[in-house]
Design an enzyme around this catalytic site. Sequence first.
Site, PDB file in Angstrom:
ATOM      1  N   HIS A  53      34.911  32.338  37.774  1.00 34.20           N
ATOM      2  CA  HIS A  53      35.523  31.607  37.622  1.00 34.20           C
ATOM      3  C   HIS A  53      34.636  31.217  38.226  1.00 34.20           C
ATOM      4  CE1 HIS A  53      39.888  34.204  36.052  1.00 34.20           C
ATOM      5  NE2 HIS A  53      38.656  34.185  35.797  1.00 34.20           N
ATOM      6  N   GLU A  55      36.433  29.491  41.311  1.00 32.83           N
ATOM      7  CA  GLU A  55      36.623  29.263  42.792  1.00 32.83           C
ATOM      8  C   GLU A  55      35.402  30.574  43.188  1.00 32.83           C
ATOM      9  OE1 GLU A  55      38.577  29.478  39.957  1.00 32.83           O
ATOM     10  OE2 GLU A  55      40.743  29.801  41.113  1.00 32.83           O
ATOM     11  N   CYS A  83      43.656  32.731  40.403  1.00 30.04           N
ATOM     12  CA  CYS A  83      44.156  34.085  39.971  1.00 30.04           C
ATOM     13  C   CYS A  83      44.731  35.160  40.783  1.00 30.04           C
ATOM     14  CB  CYS A  83      43.364  34.550  38.462  1.00 30.04           C
ATOM     15  SG  CYS A  83      42.567  34.888  38.769  1.00 30.04           S
ATOM     16  N   CYS A  86      40.790  35.443  42.257  1.00 28.82           N
ATOM     17  CA  CYS A  86      40.385  34.295  43.354  1.00 28.82           C
ATOM     18  C   CYS A  86      41.487  33.987  44.396  1.00 28.82           C
ATOM     19  CB  CYS A  86      40.125  33.199  42.502  1.00 28.82           C
ATOM     20  SG  CYS A  86      39.345  32.785  40.939  1.00 28.82           S
TER      21      CYS A  86
END
Lengths: 149, 149
Positions: A53, A55, A83, A86
């Site tokens: 992801h 992040e 999420c 993260c």
Amino acid sequence: MRFGSFMDRALEEARGAGARGEVPVGAVLVGREGDVIAAAGNRTREQSDPTAHAEMLVIRAAAKRLGSERLTGCDLYVTLEPCAMCAAAIAAARIGRLYYGAADPKSGGVAHGARVFSHPQAHHVPEVYDGIGAGEAADLLRAFFADRR
Amino acid sequence: MRFGSFMDRALEEARGAGARGEVPVGAVLVGREGDVIAAAGNRTREQSDPTAHAEMLVIRAAAKRLGSERLTGCDLYVTLEPCAMCAAAIAAARIGRLYYGAADPKSGGVAHGARVFSHPQAHHVPEVYDGIGAGEAADLLRAFFADRR
């Protein structure tokens, strides 16, 4: 405003991710001096990595660049509510402030679902600012998923 | 029993992590045919990466090896209850079964804190088996932190 331009950069990364066929989410990691240390969009498909992801990519890149697993005093800008994975990585990295755009009722882990920062076990809780650039971030996601249906 | 030998391998990885000065946690990712696809211990310090938990390392290595961001039908063995970051990564990777050793009331995110699999938003919930090799896993952690005090 300063945080606006960092979010603009995150939105640019989100657009780049969408152009690569990735879910259009982008993130920027800003150092204590207000310098961009890392910027990335999602790359889970390209890298065959469910953890890639935006992040996570900026946290990993910034930690490597600073030579420390802690990013104390750094700020993270991301176009979508992180999420749970993260959010927990943000806490582990001791990030100071989290600025995010669109809310994510389906997969978010900050204001929804696991609410990672809202438990007595949270070792570190960043300041959280939401809704910045939310309209554009949400539009990007909507257009992306509409194209795929 | 089969799962005992996979946990033994995870404990070996945990001991290796401790010997490197890392928090002694180890993980093994087992494929659908019962083959070990990846094994790792924590490397957050060595790699200056707050996300380099044992579970994340085996998920990333296995996904890369299989060329897919999904590890459907694979099993994960880890010596300690996963934190919220790792639990959410386990869900994202669609891992079938999670076997873990010691409970982690302080940082765990499965049976404690964020309880990542216990929300309506959880897209995928693995079968969870806890307590396997828990005594040895907890002893390793206790000895490690006692040495540092």
